[in-house]
Write an enzyme that holds these catalytic residues in place. Sequence first.
Site, PDB file in Angstrom:
ATOM      1  N   LYS A  78     134.801  65.774  56.626  1.00 52.20           N
ATOM      2  CA  LYS A  78     134.195  65.886  57.969  1.00 52.20           C
ATOM      3  C   LYS A  78     135.287  65.783  59.029  1.00 52.20           C
ATOM      4  O   LYS A  78     135.334  66.578  59.970  1.00 52.20           O
ATOM      5  CB  LYS A  78     133.183  64.771  58.157  1.00 52.20           C
ATOM      6  CG  LYS A  78     132.843  64.466  59.608  1.00 52.20           C
ATOM      7  CD  LYS A  78     131.863  63.340  59.775  1.00 52.20           C
ATOM      8  CE  LYS A  78     132.474  61.977  59.899  1.00 52.20           C
ATOM      9  NZ  LYS A  78     132.957  61.597  61.221  1.00 52.20           N
ATOM     10  N   ASN A  79     136.205  64.822  58.858  1.00 53.61           N
ATOM     11  CA  ASN A  79     137.201  64.547  59.905  1.00 53.61           C
ATOM     12  C   ASN A  79     138.356  65.543  59.926  1.00 53.61           C
ATOM     13  O   ASN A  79     139.229  65.455  60.783  1.00 53.61           O
ATOM     14  CB  ASN A  79     137.710  63.111  59.805  1.00 53.61           C
ATOM     15  CG  ASN A  79     136.638  62.115  60.234  1.00 53.61           C
ATOM     16  OD1 ASN A  79     135.592  62.515  60.760  1.00 53.61           O
ATOM     17  ND2 ASN A  79     136.870  60.850  59.978  1.00 53.61           N
ATOM     18  N   CYS A  93     130.776  53.091  71.153  1.00 55.52           N
ATOM     19  CA  CYS A  93     129.845  53.244  70.033  1.00 55.52           C
ATOM     20  C   CYS A  93     129.813  51.890  69.326  1.00 55.52           C
ATOM     21  O   CYS A  93     130.450  50.940  69.749  1.00 55.52           O
ATOM     22  CB  CYS A  93     130.310  54.366  69.097  1.00 55.52           C
ATOM     23  SG  CYS A  93     131.723  53.908  68.122  1.00 55.52           S
ATOM     24  N   ARG A 130     136.220  52.758  72.211  1.00 54.03           N
ATOM     25  CA  ARG A 130     136.602  54.147  71.897  1.00 54.03           C
ATOM     26  C   ARG A 130     137.077  54.927  73.144  1.00 54.03           C
ATOM     27  O   ARG A 130     136.557  55.984  73.468  1.00 54.03           O
ATOM     28  CB  ARG A 130     135.472  54.900  71.209  1.00 54.03           C
ATOM     29  CG  ARG A 130     134.797  54.189  70.068  1.00 54.03           C
ATOM     30  CD  ARG A 130     135.681  53.959  68.865  1.00 54.03           C
ATOM     31  NE  ARG A 130     136.110  55.174  68.210  1.00 54.03           N
ATOM     32  CZ  ARG A 130     135.394  55.868  67.323  1.00 54.03           C
ATOM     33  NH1 ARG A 130     134.182  55.492  67.038  1.00 54.03           N
ATOM     34  NH2 ARG A 130     135.902  56.943  66.745  1.00 54.03           N
ATOM     35  N   PRO A 131     138.034  54.405  73.914  1.00 51.81           N
ATOM     36  CA  PRO A 131     138.503  55.136  75.101  1.00 51.81           C
ATOM     37  C   PRO A 131     139.248  56.414  74.705  1.00 51.81           C
ATOM     38  O   PRO A 131     139.629  56.575  73.539  1.00 51.81           O
ATOM     39  CB  PRO A 131     139.473  54.142  75.749  1.00 51.81           C
ATOM     40  CG  PRO A 131     139.947  53.291  74.634  1.00 51.81           C
ATOM     41  CD  PRO A 131     138.798  53.172  73.674  1.00 51.81           C
ATOM     42  N   ASP A 157     138.173  53.353  57.782  1.00 51.36           N
ATOM     43  CA  ASP A 157     136.904  53.985  57.382  1.00 51.36           C
ATOM     44  C   ASP A 157     136.455  53.557  55.997  1.00 51.36           C
ATOM     45  O   ASP A 157     135.359  53.919  55.569  1.00 51.36           O
ATOM     46  CB  ASP A 157     137.036  55.512  57.417  1.00 51.36           C
ATOM     47  CG  ASP A 157     137.119  56.008  58.837  1.00 51.36           C
ATOM     48  OD1 ASP A 157     137.430  57.198  59.030  1.00 51.36           O
ATOM     49  OD2 ASP A 157     136.909  55.204  59.764  1.00 51.36           O
ATOM     50  N   ILE A 204     142.183  48.089  63.466  1.00 47.40           N
ATOM     51  CA  ILE A 204     142.060  49.337  64.242  1.00 47.40           C
ATOM     52  C   ILE A 204     140.971  49.242  65.304  1.00 47.40           C
ATOM     53  O   ILE A 204     141.192  49.578  66.468  1.00 47.40           O
ATOM     54  CB  ILE A 204     141.785  50.551  63.305  1.00 47.40           C
ATOM     55  CG1 ILE A 204     142.799  50.605  62.167  1.00 47.40           C
ATOM     56  CG2 ILE A 204     141.729  51.841  64.109  1.00 47.40           C
ATOM     57  CD1 ILE A 204     144.229  50.851  62.605  1.00 47.40           C
ATOM     58  N   ARG A 217     125.486  61.658  59.002  1.00 49.42           N
ATOM     59  CA  ARG A 217     126.527  62.215  59.862  1.00 49.42           C
ATOM     60  C   ARG A 217     127.751  62.576  59.037  1.00 49.42           C
ATOM     61  O   ARG A 217     128.515  63.469  59.401  1.00 49.42           O
ATOM     62  CB  ARG A 217     126.939  61.196  60.925  1.00 49.42           C
ATOM     63  CG  ARG A 217     125.883  60.908  61.939  1.00 49.42           C
ATOM     64  CD  ARG A 217     126.431  60.127  63.093  1.00 49.42           C
ATOM     65  NE  ARG A 217     127.641  60.780  63.617  1.00 49.42           N
ATOM     66  CZ  ARG A 217     128.336  60.282  64.629  1.00 49.42           C
ATOM     67  NH1 ARG A 217     127.971  59.146  65.193  1.00 49.42           N
ATOM     68  NH2 ARG A 217     129.396  60.900  65.087  1.00 49.42           N
TER      69      ARG A 217
END
Length: 433
Positions: free
Chosen positions: A22-23, A120, A125-126, A308, A330, A400
Amino acid sequence: MDKLVIRGGNPLLGTVRISGAKNAALPCMAAALLTDEPVILENIPQVRDIETTRKLLAAMGAEVELGYGRAQHRTTICARTLAAPEASYELVKTMRASTLVLGPLVARCGRARVSLPGGCAIGARPIDLHIKGLERLGAKITQEHGYVEAVTDRLRGAEIVFDRITVTGTEDLLMAATLADGETIMQNCAREPEVADLAALLNAMGANIEGAGTSTIRVKGVTKLHGARHRIIPDRVEAGTFIVAAALTGGDLNVAGCDPAHLTAILQKLVETGVKTVVKTDSVRVMGDQPLQAADMDTEEYPGFPTDMQAQYMALTTQAAGTSIITENIFENRFMHAQELVRMGANIKIEGRRAIVCGGTPLSAAAVLASDLRASASLVLAALVADGETIIDRVYHLDRGYENIEEKLKAVGAEIRRVGNIFPKRAPTPTQS
Ligand code: EPZ
């Protein structure tokens, strides 16, 4: 609202095939905006974020075909004209990776209007580093009404040093730099395989990129990019998730169609906990026939242990003998799964960025709530070993990023079913031969 119902206790046995990443697919789809010719991407995973990206690109005026089926899993994107180089809040709020269109739109159209993603579940998450990089390339940036607006006559090559390592920040600026006037040198770049996969596509489109996958990337700008065909790399996080599932359930699972070279930190950590593996060129066999031992873990940027996979690893350590200390370096709020695991019987204490897991506690089934993509994966893993039938709500988070996870798990012995509205599977759009 979809739910997954899982009865624990079955070891996973057999072979599971890994889908496309996906990424990697998301930035590669955004890269199609850089040319007016068709870009064909193969091995696209059938997950919700891909559908969201299809809508995003179509709303700008791109023609997007997206088809799944045995031979397909392919999208053809042609951004011949882009009437509206924008990403609306309606779409961006459902998928913050939509900000990946910012760089390509400014580079191709000379302007872009993209909603700020907002935070989120896992953190603020800037995208300040994306914006600073675009300003270095000469874009004029304004922010108002929750949107970033960027304009330029033409981007110009520059030296960019990232204040901190950012995956989509590296990808966004890499795409922008391909059409800039002159050379761009980016330092302190993300080294994730998905960055190198994007660069492979961009070079196939006529870009001139060296060093992708290392912390310094050089880009010689060109005036135009052309269409290309590219196959997306396998999903290393899906592969890692199934590897942990096999270890947790005491199974014997062949994780096929993956790239073990992307899994080094994950495999090294699992071997440390007592898991046996046999690594081949495009598969990993996982044998969970030994008792699990505790092992500390710190998340790091690639090639370190991926954030992740942190939630999935936490589920594993709840069953390992001894105490494991997990440090999340992270994101500032990526322990949402811990409290749900505690409700299933795990012994976990959170102290800031550290989770202290006292393992070896049997898990019992419960009704639990998914909060984000990888937290939901962690709850699925716990349910596979919990005593009884676990019900996981809000599994749209899972959809997702995991393709057909219940079918894949059922095929290797898990007792799992989905109740509620089935995630609408798009019928394959007819594609030209
Ligand atoms: C990518 O997100 C992934 N998403 C994430 O995967 C992954 O967790 C993350 O990289 C880290 O590996 C995609 O690739 C679509 P970052 P990204 O920018 O790029 C801070 C999943 O589960 N930061 O590398 O958004 C940021 O707050 C998702 O598939 C800034 O401060 O992550 C974070 O603390 C979740 N300013 C750190 O850097 C910026 O401008 C790393 O974030 C950008 C980032």
